[in-house]
Write a protein that holds these residues in place. Structure first.
Motif, PDB file in Angstrom:
ATOM      1  N   TRP A  12      81.006  27.221  86.310  1.00 19.86           N
ATOM      2  CA  TRP A  12      80.081  28.299  85.957  1.00 19.86           C
ATOM      3  C   TRP A  12      80.829  29.592  85.641  1.00 19.86           C
ATOM      4  O   TRP A  12      80.392  30.373  84.782  1.00 19.86           O
ATOM      5  N   VAL A  13      81.955  29.798  86.303  1.00 21.52           N
ATOM      6  CA  VAL A  13      82.769  30.964  85.951  1.00 21.52           C
ATOM      7  C   VAL A  13      83.312  30.822  84.531  1.00 21.52           C
ATOM      8  O   VAL A  13      83.354  31.785  83.756  1.00 21.52           O
ATOM      9  N   ALA A  14      83.701  29.573  84.170  1.00 19.53           N
ATOM     10  CA  ALA A  14      84.198  29.329  82.817  1.00 19.53           C
ATOM     11  C   ALA A  14      83.103  29.565  81.779  1.00 19.53           C
ATOM     12  O   ALA A  14      83.343  30.152  80.722  1.00 19.53           O
ATOM     13  N   LEU A  15      81.891  29.114  82.079  1.00 16.02           N
ATOM     14  CA  LEU A  15      80.785  29.295  81.144  1.00 16.02           C
ATOM     15  C   LEU A  15      80.355  30.752  81.025  1.00 16.02           C
ATOM     16  O   LEU A  15      79.686  31.134  80.061  1.00 16.02           O
ATOM     17  N   LEU A  16      80.750  31.555  82.003  1.00 15.81           N
ATOM     18  CA  LEU A  16      80.404  32.974  81.978  1.00 15.81           C
ATOM     19  C   LEU A  16      80.948  33.654  80.727  1.00 15.81           C
ATOM     20  O   LEU A  16      80.285  34.522  80.143  1.00 15.81           O
ATOM     21  N   THR A  17      82.121  33.266  80.286  1.00 10.55           N
ATOM     22  CA  THR A  17      82.710  33.915  79.110  1.00 10.55           C
ATOM     23  C   THR A  17      81.924  33.582  77.836  1.00 10.55           C
ATOM     24  O   THR A  17      81.772  34.435  76.964  1.00 10.55           O
ATOM     25  N   THR A  18      81.428  32.352  77.736  1.00 12.23           N
ATOM     26  CA  THR A  18      80.593  32.007  76.579  1.00 12.23           C
ATOM     27  C   THR A  18      79.323  32.843  76.565  1.00 12.23           C
ATOM     28  O   THR A  18      78.899  33.348  75.511  1.00 12.23           O
ATOM     29  N   ALA A  19      78.694  32.985  77.729  1.00 16.50           N
ATOM     30  CA  ALA A  19      77.494  33.811  77.817  1.00 16.50           C
ATOM     31  C   ALA A  19      77.792  35.261  77.442  1.00 16.50           C
ATOM     32  O   ALA A  19      77.001  35.908  76.731  1.00 16.50           O
ATOM     33  N   ALA A  20      78.942  35.761  77.897  1.00 14.01           N
ATOM     34  CA  ALA A  20      79.309  37.141  77.565  1.00 14.01           C
ATOM     35  C   ALA A  20      79.538  37.292  76.061  1.00 14.01           C
ATOM     36  O   ALA A  20      79.126  38.293  75.453  1.00 14.01           O
ATOM     37  N   GLY A  21      80.179  36.302  75.451  1.00 15.32           N
ATOM     38  CA  GLY A  21      80.408  36.362  74.012  1.00 15.32           C
ATOM     39  C   GLY A  21      79.106  36.365  73.228  1.00 15.32           C
ATOM     40  O   GLY A  21      78.937  37.133  72.271  1.00 15.32           O
ATOM     41  N   LEU A  22      78.159  35.525  73.632  1.00 16.19           N
ATOM     42  CA  LEU A  22      76.856  35.493  72.958  1.00 16.19           C
ATOM     43  C   LEU A  22      76.080  36.781  73.203  1.00 16.19           C
ATOM     44  O   LEU A  22      75.362  37.265  72.311  1.00 16.19           O
ATOM     45  N   ALA A  23      76.222  37.355  74.399  1.00 16.16           N
ATOM     46  CA  ALA A  23      75.521  38.602  74.707  1.00 16.16           C
ATOM     47  C   ALA A  23      76.015  39.753  73.832  1.00 16.16           C
ATOM     48  O   ALA A  23      75.264  40.686  73.550  1.00 16.16           O
ATOM     49  N   VAL A  24      77.264  39.686  73.412  1.00 18.19           N
ATOM     50  CA  VAL A  24      77.795  40.696  72.494  1.00 18.19           C
ATOM     51  C   VAL A  24      77.375  40.392  71.058  1.00 18.19           C
ATOM     52  O   VAL A  24      76.949  41.277  70.311  1.00 18.19           O
ATOM     53  N   ALA A  25      77.476  39.128  70.657  1.00 20.17           N
ATOM     54  CA  ALA A  25      77.281  38.759  69.251  1.00 20.17           C
ATOM     55  C   ALA A  25      75.833  38.874  68.798  1.00 20.17           C
ATOM     56  O   ALA A  25      75.558  39.333  67.682  1.00 20.17           O
ATOM     57  N   ILE A  26      74.883  38.447  69.628  1.00 19.97           N
ATOM     58  CA  ILE A  26      73.483  38.379  69.186  1.00 19.97           C
ATOM     59  C   ILE A  26      72.922  39.757  68.825  1.00 19.97           C
ATOM     60  O   ILE A  26      72.391  39.946  67.722  1.00 19.97           O
ATOM     61  N   PRO A  27      73.012  40.765  69.707  1.00 18.88           N
ATOM     62  CA  PRO A  27      72.459  42.076  69.318  1.00 18.88           C
ATOM     63  C   PRO A  27      73.204  42.708  68.146  1.00 18.88           C
ATOM     64  O   PRO A  27      72.580  43.357  67.295  1.00 18.88           O
ATOM     65  N   VAL A  28      74.524  42.523  68.083  1.00 14.81           N
ATOM     66  CA  VAL A  28      75.283  43.080  66.956  1.00 14.81           C
ATOM     67  C   VAL A  28      74.822  42.452  65.647  1.00 14.81           C
ATOM     68  O   VAL A  28      74.647  43.133  64.631  1.00 14.81           O
ATOM     69  N   SER A  29      74.604  41.144  65.649  1.00 15.88           N
ATOM     70  CA  SER A  29      74.143  40.452  64.450  1.00 15.88           C
ATOM     71  C   SER A  29      72.754  40.940  64.024  1.00 15.88           C
ATOM     72  O   SER A  29      72.490  41.144  62.832  1.00 15.88           O
ATOM     73  N   LEU A  30      71.866  41.144  64.989  1.00 18.21           N
ATOM     74  CA  LEU A  30      70.525  41.626  64.670  1.00 18.21           C
ATOM     75  C   LEU A  30      70.560  43.038  64.089  1.00 18.21           C
ATOM     76  O   LEU A  30      69.871  43.338  63.095  1.00 18.21           O
ATOM     77  N   VAL A  31      71.356  43.909  64.690  1.00 20.39           N
ATOM     78  CA  VAL A  31      71.455  45.287  64.195  1.00 20.39           C
ATOM     79  C   VAL A  31      72.069  45.304  62.795  1.00 20.39           C
ATOM     80  O   VAL A  31      71.625  46.053  61.913  1.00 20.39           O
ATOM     81  N   LEU A  32      73.087  44.483  62.570  1.00 28.53           N
ATOM     82  CA  LEU A  32      73.718  44.415  61.252  1.00 28.53           C
ATOM     83  C   LEU A  32      72.715  43.957  60.195  1.00 28.53           C
ATOM     84  O   LEU A  32      72.676  44.503  59.083  1.00 28.53           O
ATOM     85  N   THR A  33      71.899  42.968  60.529  1.00 26.07           N
ATOM     86  CA  THR A  33      70.871  42.511  59.591  1.00 26.07           C
ATOM     87  C   THR A  33      69.891  43.632  59.271  1.00 26.07           C
ATOM     88  O   THR A  33      69.474  43.803  58.110  1.00 26.07           O
ATOM     89  N   TRP A  34      69.523  44.419  60.264  1.00 25.43           N
ATOM     90  CA  TRP A  34      68.616  45.548  60.046  1.00 25.43           C
ATOM     91  C   TRP A  34      69.255  46.588  59.137  1.00 25.43           C
ATOM     92  O   TRP A  34      68.594  47.088  58.213  1.00 25.43           O
ATOM     93  N   PHE A  35      70.533  46.899  59.366  1.00 19.69           N
ATOM     94  CA  PHE A  35      71.244  47.848  58.503  1.00 19.69           C
ATOM     95  C   PHE A  35      71.265  47.351  57.056  1.00 19.69           C
ATOM     96  O   PHE A  35      71.000  48.115  56.117  1.00 19.69           O
ATOM     97  N   GLU A  36      71.614  46.097  56.868  1.00 22.29           N
ATOM     98  CA  GLU A  36      71.714  45.537  55.517  1.00 22.29           C
ATOM     99  C   GLU A  36      70.356  45.539  54.815  1.00 22.29           C
ATOM    100  O   GLU A  36      70.289  45.797  53.606  1.00 22.29           O
ATOM    101  N   THR A  37      69.299  45.269  55.567  1.00 19.09           N
ATOM    102  CA  THR A  37      67.961  45.282  54.982  1.00 19.09           C
ATOM    103  C   THR A  37      67.575  46.687  54.539  1.00 19.09           C
ATOM    104  O   THR A  37      67.022  46.884  53.439  1.00 19.09           O
TER     105      THR A  37
END
Length: 230
Positions: free
Chosen positions: A159-184
């Protein structure tokens, strides 16, 4: 809050630390772009529409004064069109100048998008990399324990190992959504420039043709009157 961050860093190690740095950089860049979009009045078309309405009513000088500030790319495009049409330039030259100025201002607004896109793409991969390293370490400990394996230790390592994947997704998802909003928003601004500037030039062309037809008609009537008099 800081205790939670320190705990996360201690559990995730350097991989989570890298993700935290990326998230801080992304947040700073997003705030900068929000301020830039607000300063450039992206999406605020009220003044431009009002100037277009004044132009349709036959008051070009007043419409041009309304666009003098040129705060947005749209206002700059309309102001350029209004000024150049009064100089009787060719329509293609006016369109080229509008396109050049609009492209330059929209390009300034687009700066930073690549960095946000890179963060959105790289963060999950960094998190997955940390998970792979953590899984390797967990199974290494499992092998070292031999027959005296404690399942709770293995589960904790996973579970400690999987923590890094969760952290990576927690960074990527909101950044991707905001970028899509900017581009739109930026694409909507580009469409507004093309539509409103094209409408203004079309109105100028139609009024010019109407004036020419009126002059031709008046000339023909005058010639006919002279011929009839003779």
């Amino acid at each position: 809050m800081w205790d939670a961050v320190r705990s996360l860093l201690s559990l995730g190690g350097p991989v989570v630390a890298v993700l935290v740095v990326l998230s801080v950089f992304a947040l700073a860049l997003i705030l900068l772009k929000l301020w830039q979009f607000w300063a450039e009045r992206v999406g605020f078309h009220g003044r431009a529409r009002a100037a277009m309405e004044v132009w349709r009513q036959g008051r070009p000088a007043e419409a041009a004064r309304m666009m003098e500030a040129r705060r947005s790319a749209l206002e700059d495009a309309l102001a350029t069109a209004m000024v150049l049409t009064t100089r009787r330039l060719d329509k293609s030259l006016i369109e080229d100048e509008i396109r050049r100025r609009a492209t330059d201002r929209l390009h300034e607004l687009q700066k930073g998008f690549r960095a946000l896109e890179a963060i959105a793409q790289i963060a999950p991969l960094i998190g997955l990399f940390g998970t792979v390293i953590g899984m390797i370490e967990a199974f290494r400990q499992l092998q070292a324990a031999g027959s005296a394996v404690d399942p709770s230790v293995l589960a904790g390592g996973i579970w400690v190992a999987l923590l890094t994947t969760a952290a990576g997704l927690a960074v990527a998802i909101p950044v991707s959504l905001v970028l899509t909003w900017f581009e739109t928003r930026l694409e909507n601004e580009r469409v507004a420039i093309e539509t409103m500037a094209g409408t203004l030039l079309a109105q100028v062309a139609m009024s010019t043709e109407a004036s020419g037809a009126t002059r031709d008609g008046a000339g023909q009537e005058g010639a006919a009157s002279l011929a009839h008099a003779h």
